[in-house]
Design an enzyme around this catalytic site. Sequence first.
Site, PDB file in Angstrom:
ATOM      1  N   CYS A 130       0.839  -1.201   0.000  1.00 36.66           N
ATOM      2  CA  CYS A 130       0.000   0.000   0.000  1.00 36.66           C
ATOM      3  C   CYS A 130       0.872   1.248   0.000  1.00 36.66           C
ATOM      4  O   CYS A 130       1.632   1.477   0.934  1.00 36.66           O
ATOM      5  CB  CYS A 130      -0.925   0.030   1.197  1.00 36.66           C
ATOM      6  N   LYS A 165       0.403  -9.780  -2.471  1.00 41.62           N
ATOM      7  CA  LYS A 165       0.074  -8.712  -3.425  1.00 41.62           C
ATOM      8  C   LYS A 165       1.272  -7.787  -3.576  1.00 41.62           C
ATOM      9  O   LYS A 165       1.634  -7.053  -2.654  1.00 41.62           O
ATOM     10  CB  LYS A 165      -1.152  -7.935  -2.948  1.00 41.62           C
ATOM     11  N   GLY A 217      -6.438   2.350 -12.688  1.00 42.24           N
ATOM     12  CA  GLY A 217      -7.253   2.594 -13.872  1.00 42.24           C
ATOM     13  C   GLY A 217      -6.446   2.423 -15.160  1.00 42.24           C
ATOM     14  O   GLY A 217      -5.342   1.874 -15.141  1.00 42.24           O
ATOM     15  N   GLY A 243      -5.165  -4.248 -12.692  1.00 40.59           N
ATOM     16  CA  GLY A 243      -4.587  -2.952 -13.053  1.00 40.59           C
ATOM     17  C   GLY A 243      -5.197  -2.470 -14.349  1.00 40.59           C
ATOM     18  O   GLY A 243      -4.745  -2.823 -15.431  1.00 40.59           O
TER      19      GLY A 243
HETATM   20  C1  LIG Z   1      -9.886   3.349  -3.692  1.00 42.55           C
HETATM   21  C2  LIG Z   1      -8.946   2.169  -3.722  1.00 42.55           C
HETATM   22  C3  LIG Z   1      -8.728   1.433  -2.555  1.00 42.55           C
HETATM   23  C4  LIG Z   1      -7.859   0.335  -2.547  1.00 42.55           C
HETATM   24  N1  LIG Z   1      -7.670  -0.389  -1.409  1.00 42.55           N
HETATM   25  C5  LIG Z   1      -6.878  -1.510  -1.428  1.00 42.55           C
HETATM   26  C6  LIG Z   1      -6.751  -2.331  -0.266  1.00 42.55           C
HETATM   27  O1  LIG Z   1      -7.373  -2.087   0.784  1.00 42.55           O
HETATM   28  N2  LIG Z   1      -5.921  -3.413  -0.335  1.00 42.55           N
HETATM   29  C7  LIG Z   1      -5.238  -3.735  -1.492  1.00 42.55           C
HETATM   30  O2  LIG Z   1      -4.488  -4.720  -1.501  1.00 42.55           O
HETATM   31  N3  LIG Z   1      -5.381  -2.990  -2.629  1.00 42.55           N
HETATM   32  C8  LIG Z   1      -6.180  -1.895  -2.613  1.00 42.55           C
HETATM   33  N4  LIG Z   1      -6.344  -1.161  -3.768  1.00 42.55           N
HETATM   34  C9  LIG Z   1      -5.659  -1.577  -5.014  1.00 42.55           C
HETATM   35  C10 LIG Z   1      -6.600  -2.375  -5.933  1.00 42.55           C
HETATM   36  O3  LIG Z   1      -7.010  -3.571  -5.318  1.00 42.55           O
HETATM   37  C11 LIG Z   1      -5.910  -2.702  -7.298  1.00 42.55           C
HETATM   38  O4  LIG Z   1      -4.751  -3.474  -7.043  1.00 42.55           O
HETATM   39  C12 LIG Z   1      -5.500  -1.466  -8.084  1.00 42.55           C
HETATM   40  O5  LIG Z   1      -6.458  -0.435  -7.943  1.00 42.55           O
HETATM   41  C13 LIG Z   1      -5.268  -1.734  -9.567  1.00 42.55           C
HETATM   42  O6  LIG Z   1      -6.441  -2.180 -10.214  1.00 42.55           O
HETATM   43  P1  LIG Z   1      -7.469  -1.188 -11.014  1.00 42.55           P
HETATM   44  O7  LIG Z   1      -6.635  -0.351 -11.948  1.00 42.55           O
HETATM   45  O8  LIG Z   1      -8.435  -2.099 -11.699  1.00 42.55           O
HETATM   46  O9  LIG Z   1      -8.124  -0.345  -9.962  1.00 42.55           O
HETATM   47  C14 LIG Z   1      -7.195  -0.043  -3.758  1.00 42.55           C
HETATM   48  C15 LIG Z   1      -7.435   0.703  -4.933  1.00 42.55           C
HETATM   49  C16 LIG Z   1      -8.303   1.782  -4.934  1.00 42.55           C
HETATM   50  C17 LIG Z   1      -8.540   2.534  -6.222  1.00 42.55           C
END
Ligand SMILES: Cc1cc2nc3c(=O)[nH]c(=O)nc-3n(C[C@H](O)[C@H](O)[C@H](O)COP(=O)(O)O)c2cc1C
EC number: 1.3.-.-
Length: 313
Positions: A130, A165, A217, A243
Site C-alpha cells: 500500500c 500482493k 485505472g 490494473g
Molecule cells: C480506492 C482504492 C482502494 C484500494 N484499497 C486496497 C486495499 O485495501 N488493499 C489492497 O491490496 N489494494 C487496494 N487497492 C488496489 C486495488 O485492489 C488494485 O490493485 C489497483 O487499484 C489496480 O487495479 P485497477 O486499476 O483495476 O483499480 C485499492 C485501490 C483503490 C482505487
Amino acid sequence: MNRLNVELPGLKMKNPVMPASGCFGFGQEYAEFYDLSVLGAVAVKAATPETRRGNDTPRVAETESGMLNAIGLQNPGIDHILAHELPWLEKYDVPLLANIAGKTKEDYVLVAERISDATNVHALELNISCPNVKEEGLQFGSDPQMAAELTRAVKAVSSLPVYVKLSPNVTDIAGVAAAVEEAGADGLSMINTLMGMKIDIRTGNPILANKTGGLSGPAVKPVAIRMIYEVSQRVSIPIIGMGGIYSAEDIIEFFMAGASAVAVGTANFSDPFACPDLIKDLDRLLEEMEVSHISELTGRSWNKWEPNLSSSR
Ligand SMILES: Cc1cc2nc3c(=O)[nH]c(=O)nc-3n(C[C@H](O)[C@H](O)[C@H](O)COP(=O)(O)O)c2cc1C
C-alpha cells in the site's frame, strides 16, 4: 459449455473475475445491484488489527488517465469484520480472498490467524504494497528478504493458501516475486497502485491531503501487463492479474501475459455492473475467438517476442 471456471489454490471459481480489494468494500453496496454469487470470487477490503479512519480528505482525485487515491486502509478492524462483514457475505456462493495489512509482521500474523477461522474465507492476500500509508507495507513490498520473512510468518499460522500482493513501486518486481515463492507463497496478486501525484495549479498545492496517492485505472494497464509477463515466466505459482481492467479484451491480454485469474478495481466505481458485465462479455469473446477454455490463454504470449535490434532504428 463452461469456458470460464478456473481453480487456483483455495479458490474454486465459476469464472476468473473478482472485484479487487478496496474497490468493493465488503460487497453490501454492490449487492443492491446484482447477486454476488455470479462473481468468481471477492477480494474484500484490507483488514488491520485496529479500526482505521484512514487519511484526511481529499483522498481521491481524478486524472486524465485514471484515479489517484490515498484512502489509507480505512476499515472497521478485524473484530468488527469477523462479527459483521464476513457473516453477512455467507449467504453468497462465492469464495473470499481476505486482504490483510498491518504496520508490523506481528499485525499481519494476528489478522491472518484470526481471519483464517472465518468459515467463508478461502485464501489470504497479503497487502505488502500500500503506497498510501507512511512507513507501512511498502517496506515489506520493496525488500525481497522482508517480503519472504512475512510470507513465512503468515504461512506458519494459517493453513489457508497465501497470495502476496506485490508492489509495482520497485525496480525489480521479479526479485520480490521469486523471494515470496521460495518462502511458500501459493500465488501472487499484481499489481497494486503506482505512486502518483496531482497539483492544483491555482494554489500550487497537491490535491490530495496526503500529497501523494496510488494511481489506478487505464493508465496502469501497460505496466501491469509488462510486470505480469516478466514475473509469470520467473515463478511457477499462479498470478491474479489486475490494473486497469475495463473490458473482456483487457482480461484476455492479462491471461496472455501470464495471469490465471483477474481482479477488477477502479472500473467498479464508474459502473457498478462492471464485473457481471465483464463475465458475460468474456464468455462471448472466447466463443468468438474459438477458445474452448480460458486457462488455455495463460502465458500464450510468452517467448513470442524476440527483439530485432537491427531493424528497430
Ligand atoms: C480506492 C482504492 C482502494 C484500494 N484499497 C486496497 C486495499 O485495501 N488493499 C489492497 O491490496 N489494494 C487496494 N487497492 C488496489 C486495488 O485492489 C488494485 O490493485 C489497483 O487499484 C489496480 O487495479 P485497477 O486499476 O483495476 O483499480 C485499492 C485501490 C483503490 C482505487
